[in-house]
Motif scaffolding. Structure first.
Motif, PDB file in Angstrom:
ATOM      1  N   HIS A   1      15.566  19.108 -14.144  1.00  0.00           N
ATOM      2  CA  HIS A   1      16.911  19.557 -13.781  1.00  0.00           C
ATOM      3  C   HIS A   1      17.793  18.376 -13.367  1.00  0.00           C
ATOM      4  CE1 HIS A   1      15.041  23.581 -13.589  1.00  0.00           C
ATOM      5  NE2 HIS A   1      16.271  24.045 -13.697  1.00  0.00           N
TER       6      HIS A   1
ATOM      7  N   LEU B   1      14.164  24.231 -20.743  1.00  0.00           N
ATOM      8  CA  LEU B   1      14.758  24.974 -19.635  1.00  0.00           C
ATOM      9  C   LEU B   1      15.704  26.055 -20.170  1.00  0.00           C
ATOM     10  CD1 LEU B   1      15.607  22.083 -17.138  1.00  0.00           C
ATOM     11  CD2 LEU B   1      13.647  23.627 -17.084  1.00  0.00           C
ATOM     12  N   GLN B   2      15.624  27.226 -19.570  1.00  0.00           N
ATOM     13  CA  GLN B   2      16.534  28.336 -19.908  1.00  0.00           C
ATOM     14  C   GLN B   2      17.583  28.440 -18.804  1.00  0.00           C
ATOM     15  OE1 GLN B   2      16.111  29.889 -22.841  1.00  0.00           O
ATOM     16  NE2 GLN B   2      14.275  28.626 -23.217  1.00  0.00           N
ATOM     17  N   LYS B   3      18.590  27.599 -18.881  1.00  0.00           N
ATOM     18  CA  LYS B   3      19.578  27.533 -17.803  1.00  0.00           C
ATOM     19  C   LYS B   3      20.577  28.684 -17.905  1.00  0.00           C
ATOM     20  CE  LYS B   3      19.581  22.585 -16.722  1.00  0.00           C
ATOM     21  NZ  LYS B   3      20.414  21.374 -16.569  1.00  0.00           N
TER      22      LYS B   3
ATOM     23  N   ASP C   1      17.380  26.849 -14.484  1.00  0.00           N
ATOM     24  CA  ASP C   1      16.343  27.775 -14.956  1.00  0.00           C
ATOM     25  C   ASP C   1      15.782  28.485 -13.729  1.00  0.00           C
ATOM     26  OD1 ASP C   1      13.880  28.936 -15.763  1.00  0.00           O
ATOM     27  OD2 ASP C   1      13.811  27.572 -17.483  1.00  0.00           O
TER      28      ASP C   1
END
Length: 451
Positions: free
Chosen positions: A428, A299-301, A341
């Protein structure tokens, strides 16, 4: 208090049983050493007791012979007196003595200036008391049995009995310890081998009844077996569903190609393109689901405005909703920020919204609610479609799950949309669920933490 029970721990069991074995060995050694080293005691008899006993012996002066004396003593006090002929120094009576009794001790008693007292193991002997019967000179010794001690004074027991008793106790304790450890391990080994041969339904039954580490090991094996069994079952079902889903558009594409070749025109080209697009979409979703399921998608949070993202998703899909004269209503506070994300969360929301558009009737309303709770954000998308039976509400998040066989073919779905939604939300650390609104309509609820 349950946690303090040492039998609930393997280390506690081993300690107690080994300690019991060592204790038995030490007690055995002490008892045997005391038994072997207990001395035979000889001392002078007190004057009063010696005079009393001599007075008893003097009453037999009128008896004519030693044999008559022995018979008289046996009748009055059986096995109480030893009669020794002083000329031959042999015991004439039949009163029993211990096997290890040394007759020289009687000689030592006779050499004292007055009658003596001897203690050996559990008997005492007092004497000699001299008696002259005609030409026979006799020495009488009174023998007494010492009172028995309580049963736990095992040093009074014969040495071989004490040794066998201690060996039995230590062997029994060692056997119980060995069995208590080896038996559950054999059961675990047997179930492990059966599981390795493909019997996915085998479980450990007896081992899990224990409260110690071996019991925990049995529970962990059952948990592992449950998860591996579920994983293999899901993979087999997923492979079967993928094969089925890919076969249908391929068959239709082959049919379109065949018609094109036979009719020598391009009328089937749009249909062929539609099937190829469907295959491309399905493979893309399969790849996404596979990455999410294997945990390979990172995930690219980053913080972003979720209200703005939902508004963009609604705008993009408004064209499709307009084709069915549907109205999409967004009910949300402005500028609700979340750390997530945005690409994957947007894909999850869009999948749910597109499902609502597909299954809602013409001229219906789709409501999208965005609510900020204490530490979570709740997204709800409610349609006016036919809804789903209550017992199927959790099944729709499984890949390729169909309410009916004709549903996907009519709507053009791949069967992976909601499964991808579930995977994204769980990555998430959120939750997704489905519920019925009233008699018809479906509500999909997504909850994710703010941070």
């Amino acid at each position: 208090m349950k946690s303090l029970n040492p039998f609930h721990y393997l280390a506690g069991r081993i300690f107690i049983w080994f300690w019991l074995v060592l204790l038995s060995a030490v007690i055995s050694a002490v008892m045997l050493s005391r038994s072997l080293t207990e001395p035979t005691e000889i001392r002078r008899l007190s004057h009063n007791i010696a005079n009393q006993l001599q007075h008893q012996v003097d009453r037999y002066q009128q008896i004519g012979s030693s044999q008559a004396l022995i018979q008289e003593l046996q009748q009055q006090q059986p096995n109480r007196w030893l009669v020794v002929n002083t000329a031959t120094n042999e015991i004439s009576s039949d009163s029993p003595l211990p096997d290890d009794f040394d007759q020289n001790w009687l000689t030592e008693l006779s050499q004292l200036s007055r009658p003596g007292w001897l203690k050996h193991r559990n008997i005492t002997v007092a004497g000699p008391f001299l008696l002259q019967l005609g030409n026979e000179s006799l020495a009488l010794y009174q023998k007494r049995q010492r009172p028995k001690r309580p049963w736990w004074h095992i040093n009074d027991a014969p040495q071989h009995i004490v040794l066998l008793f201690m060996l039995f106790i230590s062997a029994a304790a060692s056997f119980i310890l060995a069995i208590s450890i080896s038996r559950p391990l054999r059961e675990l080994l047997q179930r492990n081998l059966e599981f390795a041969t493909g019997k996915l339904d085998v479980r450990v039954n007896h081992l899990i009844k224990r409260k110690d580490e071996l019991g925990q090991l049995g529970h962990s094996f059952n948990t592992m077996a449950e998860r591996i069994s579920a994983l293999l079952t899901n993979q087999q079902r997923l492979l079967r569903d993928i094969s089925h889903e890919l076969r249908s558009p391929l068959a239709r594409a082959q049919l379109a190609l065949g018609l094109t070749e036979r009719q020598q025109d391009l009328q089937q080209i749009p249909r062929l393109k539609q099937e190829l697009d469907r295959l491309d979409t399905m493979l893309d979703e399969l790849l996404t689901y596979s990455k999410l399921d294997a945990g390979q998608y990172q995930l690219q949070k980053h913080p972003f405005d979720l209200t703005e993202l939902m508004a963009e998703i609604i705008t993009v899909n408004q064209v499709e909703a307009d084709a069915k004269q549907q109205t999409i209503v967004l009910e949300a506070e402005a500028n609700i920020e979340v750390n997530a994300d945005s690409q994957m969360l947007g894909r999850a929301i869009e999948n749910v919204l597109r499902n609502a558009i597909k299954y809602s009737p013409i001229a219906s309303t789709i409501r999208c609610q965005l609510t900020l709770l204490a530490s979570t954000i709740q997204i709800q998308i409610m349609d006016q479609g036919p809804g789903i039976e209550s017992h199927l509400l959790t099944e729709i998040f499984e890949p390729f799950y169909r309410i009916s066989d004709s549903r996907n073919s009519n709507t053009g779905g791949t069967g992976l949309g909601l499964a991808i939604v579930a995977k994204i939300v769980r990555q998430h650390t959120g939750r997704v669920s489905a519920s019925k609104i009233t008699d018809s309509g479906l509500c999909i609820t997504i909850q994710i933490p703010v941070n």
